[in-house]
Design a protein around this motif. Structure first.
Motif, PDB file in Angstrom:
ATOM      1  N   HIS A  71      36.761 -74.759  -5.632  1.00 40.57           N
ATOM      2  CA  HIS A  71      36.615 -76.075  -5.287  1.00 40.57           C
ATOM      3  C   HIS A  71      35.954 -76.939  -6.148  1.00 40.57           C
ATOM      4  O   HIS A  71      35.542 -77.811  -6.638  1.00 40.57           O
ATOM      5  N   PHE A  72      34.534 -76.478  -5.418  1.00 46.65           N
ATOM      6  CA  PHE A  72      33.374 -76.933  -6.218  1.00 46.65           C
ATOM      7  C   PHE A  72      33.398 -76.812  -7.420  1.00 46.65           C
ATOM      8  O   PHE A  72      33.196 -77.730  -8.434  1.00 46.65           O
ATOM      9  N   ILE A  73      33.632 -75.683  -8.241  1.00 46.44           N
ATOM     10  CA  ILE A  73      33.830 -76.200  -9.192  1.00 46.44           C
ATOM     11  C   ILE A  73      34.953 -76.696 -10.059  1.00 46.44           C
ATOM     12  O   ILE A  73      34.159 -76.891 -10.747  1.00 46.44           O
ATOM     13  N   ILE A  74      36.050 -76.850  -9.719  1.00 46.53           N
ATOM     14  CA  ILE A  74      36.822 -77.444  -9.732  1.00 46.53           C
ATOM     15  C   ILE A  74      36.358 -79.411 -10.463  1.00 46.53           C
ATOM     16  O   ILE A  74      36.904 -79.885 -10.826  1.00 46.53           O
ATOM     17  N   TYR A 116      41.272 -85.366  -3.810  1.00 37.11           N
ATOM     18  CA  TYR A 116      40.189 -84.206  -4.091  1.00 37.11           C
ATOM     19  C   TYR A 116      38.695 -83.989  -3.974  1.00 37.11           C
ATOM     20  O   TYR A 116      38.652 -83.102  -2.865  1.00 37.11           O
ATOM     21  N   GLN A 117      38.257 -85.102  -3.732  1.00 33.84           N
ATOM     22  CA  GLN A 117      36.945 -84.518  -3.477  1.00 33.84           C
ATOM     23  C   GLN A 117      36.496 -84.717  -1.738  1.00 33.84           C
ATOM     24  O   GLN A 117      35.998 -83.878  -1.335  1.00 33.84           O
ATOM     25  N   THR A 118      37.478 -85.343  -1.649  1.00 32.74           N
ATOM     26  CA  THR A 118      37.628 -85.552  -0.097  1.00 32.74           C
ATOM     27  C   THR A 118      38.318 -84.849   0.654  1.00 32.74           C
ATOM     28  O   THR A 118      37.756 -84.314   1.872  1.00 32.74           O
ATOM     29  N   ARG A 119      39.091 -84.054   0.296  1.00 26.79           N
ATOM     30  CA  ARG A 119      39.545 -82.739   0.698  1.00 26.79           C
ATOM     31  C   ARG A 119      38.605 -81.679   0.675  1.00 26.79           C
ATOM     32  O   ARG A 119      39.026 -81.581   1.895  1.00 26.79           O
ATOM     33  N   VAL A 120      37.799 -81.705  -0.131  1.00 25.83           N
ATOM     34  CA  VAL A 120      37.547 -80.397   0.009  1.00 25.83           C
ATOM     35  C   VAL A 120      35.849 -80.518   0.786  1.00 25.83           C
ATOM     36  O   VAL A 120      35.122 -80.654   1.155  1.00 25.83           O
TER      37      VAL A 120
END
Length: 218
Positions: A54-57, A96-100
């Protein structure tokens, strides 16, 4: 923690000329987190490792969102309108950032979905995290857009101080979860509140709306 509320009414069909897309609540950016009672102890290390894909995406999405935010700034200053297509990508990125982020901080066990919805209203595909937006598209203040980076300075200063406290909170929470298998409520509320504040500020900086973010964790 509060239980996520049912989704607000659906958005108007694409092609209609809305000025905003309404969501429930006060500020036009909302984060709701349904906190679990227990967290497996191995999650304090495992979650951040499992989140690497997820960090890569997210790195790619963040780069694209920053470019689009600059384009939106130029268009907004000239026309007083921020294109809906640009806002949709920024909404995707911030959700997406918040979920990750909440997963990597071992606040939940459910793995974040590889979901890339551009809808302003959260599609509900993450069982514990809900992020809704109500962007303003037309009739924007050109002055507020032009001076956006100056307007956010007070928030940046406050969050810088709060981030220092945030690091200590995560440090103590790491040991609390490792020993007890759960988050102390006060520490969890601070982390989620900090994430909510940061999300609102990011949405404001990325020109999703002109409403000044509150200095609040709620």
């Amino acid at each position: 923690m509060s239980i996520p509320q049912p989704p607000p009414p659906g958005l108007p069909p694409y092609g209609t000329p809305p000025t905003t897309h309404a969501v429930s609540g006060g500020y036009p950016v909302t984060l709701t987190f349904d906190a679990p009672e227990k967290i497996a102890r191995w999650r304090v290390i495992g979650n951040i490792i499992l989140a690497i894909p997820h960090f890569i995406i997210l790195y790619v999405l963040s780069f694209v969102a920053q470019i689009l935010a600059f384009v939106a700034w130029i268009v907004g200053v000239i026309t007083g309108t921020v294109p809906e297509g640009i806002q949709s990508v920024i909404v995707l990125t911030l959700r997406y950032q918040t979920r990750v982020g909440l997963y990597a901080l071992f606040l939940k066990e459910e793995y974040p979905p590889f979901a890339f919805s551009t809808e302003f209203v959260d599609p509900g595909d993450d069982p514990r995290v809900r992020v809704d937006f109500s962007p303003r598209i037309a009739n924007r203040s050109r002055l507020k857009i032009f001076f956006r980076f100056l307007l956010v300075i007070p928030h940046v200063i406050v969050l810088y101080v709060l981030a220092f406290v945030f690091m200590f909170v995560i440090f103590f929470a790491w040991f609390a979860v490792l020993i007890m298998g759960r988050w102390p409520n006060g520490l969890r509320n601070y982390v989620v509140g900090f994430q909510r504040w940061s999300l609102r500020l990011s949405a404001y900086m990325f020109l999703l709306n002109d409403d000044y973010p509150p200095f609040s964790f709620e």
